[in-house]
Every structure is written in C-alpha cells, then in structure tokens.
Design a protein around this motif. Sequence first.
Motif, PDB file in Angstrom:
ATOM      1  N   LEU A   6       0.818  -1.208   0.000  1.00  0.00           N
ATOM      2  CA  LEU A   6       0.000   0.000   0.000  1.00  0.00           C
ATOM      3  C   LEU A   6       0.854   1.262   0.000  1.00  0.00           C
ATOM      4  CD1 LEU A   6      -2.845  -0.908   2.527  1.00  0.00           C
ATOM      5  CD2 LEU A   6      -3.018  -0.734   0.046  1.00  0.00           C
ATOM      6  N   GLY A   7       2.160   1.107   0.236  1.00  0.00           N
ATOM      7  CA  GLY A   7       3.031   2.282   0.281  1.00  0.00           C
ATOM      8  C   GLY A   7       3.001   3.076  -1.003  1.00  0.00           C
ATOM      9  N   VAL A   8       2.874   2.388  -2.140  1.00  0.00           N
ATOM     10  CA  VAL A   8       2.848   3.079  -3.424  1.00  0.00           C
ATOM     11  C   VAL A   8       1.587   3.920  -3.576  1.00  0.00           C
ATOM     12  CG1 VAL A   8       1.709   1.234  -4.715  1.00  0.00           C
ATOM     13  CG2 VAL A   8       3.351   2.716  -5.872  1.00  0.00           C
ATOM     14  N   ALA A   9       0.538   3.589  -2.795  1.00  0.00           N
ATOM     15  CA  ALA A   9      -0.718   4.327  -2.880  1.00  0.00           C
ATOM     16  C   ALA A   9      -0.808   5.456  -1.872  1.00  0.00           C
ATOM     17  CB  ALA A   9      -1.895   3.372  -2.663  1.00  0.00           C
ATOM     18  N   LEU A  10       0.201   5.596  -1.024  1.00  0.00           N
ATOM     19  CA  LEU A  10       0.113   6.555   0.073  1.00  0.00           C
ATOM     20  C   LEU A  10      -0.176   7.984  -0.399  1.00  0.00           C
ATOM     21  CD1 LEU A  10       0.196   6.490   3.108  1.00  0.00           C
ATOM     22  CD2 LEU A  10       2.649   6.898   3.036  1.00  0.00           C
ATOM     23  N   PRO A  11       0.496   8.510  -1.453  1.00  0.00           N
ATOM     24  CA  PRO A  11       0.170   9.879  -1.900  1.00  0.00           C
ATOM     25  C   PRO A  11      -1.299  10.034  -2.294  1.00  0.00           C
ATOM     26  CG  PRO A  11       2.241   9.150  -2.857  1.00  0.00           C
ATOM     27  CD  PRO A  11       1.626   7.947  -2.217  1.00  0.00           C
ATOM     28  N   GLY A  12      -1.830   9.026  -2.994  1.00  0.00           N
ATOM     29  CA  GLY A  12      -3.225   9.097  -3.391  1.00  0.00           C
ATOM     30  C   GLY A  12      -4.173   9.018  -2.217  1.00  0.00           C
ATOM     31  N   LEU A  13      -3.827   8.182  -1.240  1.00  0.00           N
ATOM     32  CA  LEU A  13      -4.671   8.070  -0.055  1.00  0.00           C
ATOM     33  C   LEU A  13      -4.680   9.366   0.740  1.00  0.00           C
ATOM     34  CD1 LEU A  13      -3.674   4.481   1.144  1.00  0.00           C
ATOM     35  CD2 LEU A  13      -5.850   5.170   0.141  1.00  0.00           C
ATOM     36  N   ILE A  14      -3.519  10.004   0.827  1.00  0.00           N
ATOM     37  CA  ILE A  14      -3.445  11.274   1.545  1.00  0.00           C
ATOM     38  C   ILE A  14      -4.276  12.340   0.828  1.00  0.00           C
ATOM     39  CG2 ILE A  14      -1.895  13.158   2.190  1.00  0.00           C
ATOM     40  CD1 ILE A  14       0.262  11.004   2.722  1.00  0.00           C
ATOM     41  N   ALA A  15      -4.132  12.377  -0.509  1.00  0.00           N
ATOM     42  CA  ALA A  15      -4.885  13.367  -1.280  1.00  0.00           C
ATOM     43  C   ALA A  15      -6.383  13.130  -1.175  1.00  0.00           C
ATOM     44  CB  ALA A  15      -4.447  13.325  -2.737  1.00  0.00           C
ATOM     45  N   ASP A  16      -6.777  11.863  -0.989  1.00  0.00           N
ATOM     46  CA  ASP A  16      -8.195  11.512  -0.947  1.00  0.00           C
ATOM     47  C   ASP A  16      -8.772  11.525   0.465  1.00  0.00           C
ATOM     48  OD1 ASP A  16     -10.108  10.800  -3.003  1.00  0.00           O
ATOM     49  OD2 ASP A  16     -10.376   8.900  -1.948  1.00  0.00           O
TER      50      ASP A  16
ATOM     51  N   ALA B 103      -9.932   1.165 -11.659  1.00  0.00           N
ATOM     52  CA  ALA B 103      -9.311   2.112 -12.589  1.00  0.00           C
ATOM     53  C   ALA B 103      -7.931   2.517 -12.104  1.00  0.00           C
ATOM     54  CB  ALA B 103     -10.195   3.356 -12.726  1.00  0.00           C
ATOM     55  N   ASP B 104      -7.052   2.873 -13.038  1.00  0.00           N
ATOM     56  CA  ASP B 104      -5.692   3.271 -12.677  1.00  0.00           C
ATOM     57  C   ASP B 104      -5.676   4.528 -11.812  1.00  0.00           C
ATOM     58  OD1 ASP B 104      -4.847   1.130 -14.125  1.00  0.00           O
ATOM     59  OD2 ASP B 104      -3.947   2.280 -15.765  1.00  0.00           O
ATOM     60  N   ASP B 105      -6.670   5.416 -11.986  1.00  0.00           N
ATOM     61  CA  ASP B 105      -6.676   6.659 -11.215  1.00  0.00           C
ATOM     62  C   ASP B 105      -7.414   6.531  -9.887  1.00  0.00           C
ATOM     63  OD1 ASP B 105      -9.231   6.429 -12.161  1.00  0.00           O
ATOM     64  OD2 ASP B 105      -9.345   8.440 -13.065  1.00  0.00           O
TER      65      ASP B 105
ATOM     66  N   GLY C  13      -5.475   2.451  -6.996  1.00  0.00           N
ATOM     67  CA  GLY C  13      -5.182   1.894  -8.308  1.00  0.00           C
ATOM     68  C   GLY C  13      -3.784   1.314  -8.413  1.00  0.00           C
ATOM     69  N   ALA C  14      -2.803   1.947  -7.780  1.00  0.00           N
ATOM     70  CA  ALA C  14      -1.426   1.451  -7.868  1.00  0.00           C
ATOM     71  C   ALA C  14      -1.262   0.081  -7.216  1.00  0.00           C
ATOM     72  CB  ALA C  14      -0.461   2.471  -7.259  1.00  0.00           C
ATOM     73  N   PRO C  15      -1.776  -0.136  -5.978  1.00  0.00           N
ATOM     74  CA  PRO C  15      -1.693  -1.493  -5.427  1.00  0.00           C
ATOM     75  C   PRO C  15      -2.418  -2.521  -6.281  1.00  0.00           C
ATOM     76  CG  PRO C  15      -2.210   0.079  -3.696  1.00  0.00           C
ATOM     77  CD  PRO C  15      -2.290   0.825  -4.990  1.00  0.00           C
ATOM     78  N   ALA C  16      -3.541  -2.114  -6.879  1.00  0.00           N
ATOM     79  CA  ALA C  16      -4.257  -3.042  -7.762  1.00  0.00           C
ATOM     80  C   ALA C  16      -3.400  -3.406  -8.967  1.00  0.00           C
ATOM     81  CB  ALA C  16      -5.579  -2.423  -8.202  1.00  0.00           C
ATOM     82  N   ARG C  17      -2.704  -2.428  -9.521  1.00  0.00           N
ATOM     83  CA  ARG C  17      -1.824  -2.701 -10.664  1.00  0.00           C
ATOM     84  C   ARG C  17      -0.680  -3.630 -10.245  1.00  0.00           C
ATOM     85  NH1 ARG C  17      -0.192   2.986 -13.112  1.00  0.00           N
ATOM     86  NH2 ARG C  17       0.937   1.655 -14.600  1.00  0.00           N
TER      87      ARG C  17
END
Length: 346
Positions: free
Chosen positions: A24-34, A109-111, A115-119
Amino acid sequence: DVRDGHEADAMRLLGQVAQDAPYLGVALPGLIADSHKRVVTRATDGIAEAYLALAGALRQQDAGDFAMLLLRLALDLRPDFTAARLMAAEVLAADHHPDFAEQMLAPVADDDPLGAPARLQRAMLEDRLGHTDEALSELARLSKDYPDSPLPDAQIGDILRLKTRYADSVAAYDKAIARLKTPGHDDWLLYYSRGVAYDRSHQWPMAQADFEHALALAPDQPAVLNYLGYSWADADKHLPEARQMIDKAVQQRPNDGAIIDSLGWVLLRGGDSKAAVKTLERAVELEPQDATINGHLGDAYWAAGRKLEATYQWRRALTLNPEPDDVAKLEAKLSGNHASAAVSGQ
C-alpha cells in the motif's frame, strides 16, 4: 481524523498502514490526497466497511472462506469498493485461483486512490498465469509512474530471480534500493532478496554484505539468520557464528524444516555426527519431500558409520527432483566416492 482537524494524526495512521501492508506504500500519496473525502455517504457503505473489517479479522485467523463470503457481501452493497476487491483478490490468489483474482481486480481504474496497489497485484497475477512479459512491462510502467516507490522494481527483481535471471534481478533490486530514502527495519527483505540473487550468481562477497546489512536492519529475522548461517556452515567457515545464528532462527521457527536442516548441517560440519543425525531426522520428518534435506541426512548417516542407511537416503534424495548440481553430487557419493564427497558436502 483529517475531517475532524487532526491531519497530523491521520498522516501518521496512513503511514502505519503502509508499514503494516507494504504494497500500500505506493498508494500513500493518493490516499493522503483523498483523505478529505467522506468515506461513508450512506448506510450501505457503512455496512460494507464493517464487512471488510470483519473479513480482515477472519483472514488473520486463516478463515479465508468466511472472509470471502463477507467480501462478496460487501461488494454486492458497494461494487466500487476497491479495498474489498484488493482483499478478495488476495484470498483468491492464496487459494490458487489467480485467474479469478485477476478478474476481481479488472474493474479497478488506474486513477483510483488504490489503483497502484491493484496494478501491482495484477502484475503479480499475470506472472503467475504465465504472462511474464506483460507483468514486467506493467511493473516498468509503474516504476516510471511512481518514481519514489521501490515496490515496482522490487517486484521486478522477485520475478526475475525466480526465473533464474539473477544478473537482471540484481539490477532491479539496485533500482529499488536506490529509492529508499532512509532504509528501515521493514527494508531488510530488499537486501535479503538481492543477497540471494548475488549468491545464486556466484558473487558471495556481495551476497554476504547484503545479508549482513539485512541483519543490521532486522537482527532477529530468521530467514536471513538461516541463510547466512547455513552458507557459512556449507563453506566450513565461521562455524561458531553460524551455529549462533541458526540457533537464534530455530528459537523463532522450531518447526521449520529448512532451518532444522541448517542446524543439523552446522552440527555435522562441527563434527557432532550423532547430534546431526538426530536433528536431520527431525528435519526430514518436517520436510519429507525435500531432496537437499534427505541428502544431508545421508551425509550424517555416513559420518556416523551407518553406511547402508546413507546410501538409501542418497538414493531417495535422487527421486525428489534435486537441483542439477545436487544430482551430480549425489551420484558421486553413490558411485563409490562416499567418504570425500560426504565429508566435504560436494
């Protein structure tokens, strides 16, 4: 916490989540933004969240079937619930259904914030399904899309190492390690994995340095203690230190056949054939289909003067799909070169 004005606490919580689930580390920026968005907008969303939480608890108790039932209920209520899809894919992959796991992740979806952990998961599943080139291509794209994350290159390294492309895997691990700002406890695995790739490509000094670095980050990690201790014992070097490392690993994993094998091997190298026989018999009980462990027990029997049992054990090891190099060693022992081969481990 963010919506209640406790942004610092929320950031720490998200950081802890990423430590507990590294992918989940790769998704951290997106999680913070969301994180400012409202998670539960209606009652059914709240029920789906509750199902997900209970499914996670059941997974930790090895109740994957019940967890999967709850996850399907959560997705019936909330089909776009990506966190539930990620967990469901993990359950399906663990149950040897990579095709169904991939289908579970297809709608993400990638966005999407996750999305990054899913990819990353989809790439792993592609490799398991035999589509290695596609998996590597997707991971290369992820590496470019998330230049601060070591995870895509680490996964590339893992795939290449398992395909015995050791030089390429080392290069991938190099890129992953270069992205670590300050290596911490949880980064031991990267150095360990690169160390294994170095060892398999016959670059032992580099491998040893990585194993020692991994232990500096995580001194009690049994996988590293076992690998380095066994390697030293196999080379007939640093036997007291090797014994200490393996003893420490055994304390943490007393029923791990590979680690018990390492203990038996270091005992045999140290000249205690009686204790080695007893220990290696226990290792074979734990891992009866392992060619290396069965071969080691044959060596211990030979050293203890039990030559008939030794030859039986070596013949058994040959039936268990040993590595090509080990086949040659076992055949040498059975052809009459017993003494020198068994004592040297060659």
